[in-house]
Scaffold this motif. Structure first.
Motif, PDB file in Angstrom:
ATOM      1  N   ALA A   1       0.531  -1.160  -0.040  1.00  0.00           N
ATOM      2  CA  ALA A   1       0.002   0.040   0.049  1.00  0.00           C
ATOM      3  C   ALA A   1       0.824   1.181   0.029  1.00  0.00           C
ATOM      4  N   LEU A   2       2.338   1.036   0.179  1.00  0.00           N
ATOM      5  CA  LEU A   2       3.192   2.338   0.170  1.00  0.00           C
ATOM      6  C   LEU A   2       3.601   2.876  -0.984  1.00  0.00           C
ATOM      7  N   PRO A   3       4.065   4.096  -1.169  1.00  0.00           N
ATOM      8  CA  PRO A   3       3.749   5.217  -0.071  1.00  0.00           C
ATOM      9  C   PRO A   3       2.112   5.446  -0.378  1.00  0.00           C
ATOM     10  N   LEU A   4       1.735   6.180   0.776  1.00  0.00           N
ATOM     11  CA  LEU A   4       0.211   6.242   0.795  1.00  0.00           C
ATOM     12  C   LEU A   4       0.139   7.757   1.698  1.00  0.00           C
ATOM     13  N   THR A   5      -0.495   8.365   1.093  1.00  0.00           N
ATOM     14  CA  THR A   5      -0.911   9.875   1.376  1.00  0.00           C
ATOM     15  C   THR A   5      -2.408   9.876   1.465  1.00  0.00           C
ATOM     16  N   VAL A   6      -2.762  10.185   2.767  1.00  0.00           N
ATOM     17  CA  VAL A   6      -4.442  10.428   2.994  1.00  0.00           C
ATOM     18  C   VAL A   6      -4.423  12.029   3.533  1.00  0.00           C
ATOM     19  N   ARG A   7      -5.755  12.233   3.354  1.00  0.00           N
ATOM     20  CA  ARG A   7      -6.060  13.650   3.964  1.00  0.00           C
ATOM     21  C   ARG A   7      -7.181  13.436   4.878  1.00  0.00           C
ATOM     22  N   VAL A   8      -6.770  14.234   6.060  1.00  0.00           N
ATOM     23  CA  VAL A   8      -7.468  14.443   7.205  1.00  0.00           C
ATOM     24  C   VAL A   8      -8.415  15.275   6.921  1.00  0.00           C
ATOM     25  N   ALA A   9      -9.864  15.123   7.049  1.00  0.00           N
ATOM     26  CA  ALA A   9     -11.008  15.680   6.447  1.00  0.00           C
ATOM     27  C   ALA A   9     -11.955  16.002   7.684  1.00  0.00           C
ATOM     28  N   SER A  10     -11.809  15.438   8.725  1.00  0.00           N
ATOM     29  CA  SER A  10     -12.604  16.006  10.167  1.00  0.00           C
ATOM     30  C   SER A  10     -12.069  15.551  11.405  1.00  0.00           C
ATOM     31  N   ALA A  11     -12.587  15.712  12.587  1.00  0.00           N
ATOM     32  CA  ALA A  11     -12.194  15.255  13.706  1.00  0.00           C
ATOM     33  C   ALA A  11     -13.375  14.991  14.604  1.00  0.00           C
ATOM     34  N   ALA A  12     -13.081  14.015  15.640  1.00  0.00           N
ATOM     35  CA  ALA A  12     -14.003  13.505  16.712  1.00  0.00           C
ATOM     36  C   ALA A  12     -13.397  13.225  18.022  1.00  0.00           C
ATOM     37  N   LEU A  13     -14.586  13.201  19.019  1.00  0.00           N
ATOM     38  CA  LEU A  13     -13.955  12.729  20.258  1.00  0.00           C
ATOM     39  C   LEU A  13     -14.621  11.208  20.172  1.00  0.00           C
ATOM     40  N   ILE A  14     -13.822  10.304  20.350  1.00  0.00           N
ATOM     41  CA  ILE A  14     -14.310   8.809  20.226  1.00  0.00           C
ATOM     42  C   ILE A  14     -13.883   8.059  21.314  1.00  0.00           C
ATOM     43  N   ASP A  15     -14.995   7.452  22.162  1.00  0.00           N
ATOM     44  CA  ASP A  15     -15.003   6.390  23.309  1.00  0.00           C
ATOM     45  C   ASP A  15     -14.494   5.113  22.633  1.00  0.00           C
ATOM     46  N   SER A  16     -13.262   4.876  22.663  1.00  0.00           N
ATOM     47  CA  SER A  16     -12.756   3.420  22.149  1.00  0.00           C
ATOM     48  C   SER A  16     -13.536   2.167  22.740  1.00  0.00           C
ATOM     49  N   GLY A  17     -14.118   2.169  24.090  1.00  0.00           N
ATOM     50  CA  GLY A  17     -14.814   1.274  24.583  1.00  0.00           C
ATOM     51  C   GLY A  17     -16.418   0.945  23.860  1.00  0.00           C
ATOM     52  N   THR A  18     -17.043   1.813  23.314  1.00  0.00           N
ATOM     53  CA  THR A  18     -18.224   1.726  22.818  1.00  0.00           C
ATOM     54  C   THR A  18     -18.238   2.171  21.324  1.00  0.00           C
ATOM     55  N   GLY A  19     -17.191   2.993  20.807  1.00  0.00           N
ATOM     56  CA  GLY A  19     -17.372   3.509  19.614  1.00  0.00           C
ATOM     57  C   GLY A  19     -18.250   4.713  19.361  1.00  0.00           C
ATOM     58  N   GLN A  20     -18.756   4.998  20.440  1.00  0.00           N
ATOM     59  CA  GLN A  20     -19.732   6.211  20.462  1.00  0.00           C
ATOM     60  C   GLN A  20     -18.687   7.384  20.013  1.00  0.00           C
ATOM     61  N   ARG A  21     -19.366   8.641  19.335  1.00  0.00           N
ATOM     62  CA  ARG A  21     -18.405   9.629  18.750  1.00  0.00           C
ATOM     63  C   ARG A  21     -19.244  10.753  18.680  1.00  0.00           C
ATOM     64  N   TRP A  22     -18.206  11.932  19.153  1.00  0.00           N
ATOM     65  CA  TRP A  22     -18.875  13.216  19.113  1.00  0.00           C
ATOM     66  C   TRP A  22     -18.165  14.073  18.010  1.00  0.00           C
ATOM     67  N   PRO A  23     -18.799  14.109  16.929  1.00  0.00           N
ATOM     68  CA  PRO A  23     -18.013  15.188  15.942  1.00  0.00           C
ATOM     69  C   PRO A  23     -17.443  16.513  16.316  1.00  0.00           C
ATOM     70  N   LEU A  24     -16.473  16.819  16.053  1.00  0.00           N
ATOM     71  CA  LEU A  24     -16.182  18.274  16.288  1.00  0.00           C
ATOM     72  C   LEU A  24     -16.353  19.185  15.115  1.00  0.00           C
ATOM     73  N   ALA A  25     -16.600  20.266  15.469  1.00  0.00           N
ATOM     74  CA  ALA A  25     -16.873  21.260  14.372  1.00  0.00           C
ATOM     75  C   ALA A  25     -15.870  21.719  13.515  1.00  0.00           C
ATOM     76  N   GLY A  26     -14.485  21.590  13.998  1.00  0.00           N
ATOM     77  CA  GLY A  26     -13.317  21.850  13.283  1.00  0.00           C
ATOM     78  C   GLY A  26     -12.179  20.823  13.330  1.00  0.00           C
ATOM     79  N   ILE A  27     -11.029  20.929  13.053  1.00  0.00           N
ATOM     80  CA  ILE A  27     -10.062  20.059  13.208  1.00  0.00           C
ATOM     81  C   ILE A  27      -8.767  20.900  13.999  1.00  0.00           C
ATOM     82  N   PRO A  28      -8.620  20.459  15.035  1.00  0.00           N
ATOM     83  CA  PRO A  28      -7.698  21.212  16.171  1.00  0.00           C
ATOM     84  C   PRO A  28      -6.434  21.147  15.571  1.00  0.00           C
TER      85      PRO A  28
END
Length: 174
Positions: A147-174
């Motif tokens: 798969a290399l080399p590989l370039t991906v684009r960060v498009a969004s951000a979220a808080l994610i609880d790894s134990g449940t998968g629940q996520r809270w999208p963030l309005a922007g990307i810090p």
């Protein structure tokens, strides 16, 4: 479990990483595709809290400015303890500075950071295998190198609880 500030990828980046997960699962190597609740997303974690108060974390993270998306390059893999493997992310000094700002915000919110996400200790990576056996490492290396080399684009951000998968999208990307 833990609460992570996750950077999420554009559809193409998400697809490519899921393809690596699927290939590894087909070879019998457990990945985030089937780990725990099975709701994991391809992501790069800025910071991971092991103890936190959600409302405080959300408030502090929401106060950070939107610094916008960026590209992440991968040129190799990492092997961590207990059979965890990952794509090794190459990030700019600006992205490393952004990570430190996020880690500081979590600490200011009263959260206890996992030691690998403390300021100055971050190893940027995208998780692949969760419990690869030593004999399976060549399979992971082959899937990654294909798969290399590989370039991906960060498009969004979220808080994610790894134990449940629940996520809270963030309005922007810090």
């Amino acid at each position: 479990m833990s609460l992570a500030v996750c950077l999420l990828f554009d559809p193409e980046g998400d697809r490519v990483i899921r393809e690596i997960w699927t290939r590894l699962e087909g070879e019998g190597v457990p990945t985030l595709l089937t780990h725990t609740h099975g709701r994991h997303l391809p992501h790069l974690s800025y910071a991971v809290a092991v103890h936190w108060e959600l409302a405080a974390v959300r408030e502090w993270i929401a106060a950070l400015p939107d610094a916008g998306g960026f590209s992440v390059e991968f040129h190799g893999m990492l092997a961590f303890s207990r059979g965890r493997t990952a794509l090794a992310a190459s990030v700019t000094a600006e992205v490393a500075r952004r990570q430190e700002v996020v880690a500081a915000a979590l600490q200011d919110a009263g959260a206890d950071l996992h030691r690998h996400y403390a300021r100055g200790a971050w190893v940027p990576h995208v998780s692949l295998a969760t419990r690869a056996k030593e004999a399976q490492l060549p399979l992971v290396a082959r899937a990654v190198s294909d798969a290399l080399p590989l370039t991906v684009r960060v498009a969004s951000a979220a808080l994610i609880d790894s134990g449940t998968g629940q996520r809270w999208p963030l309005a922007g990307i810090p």
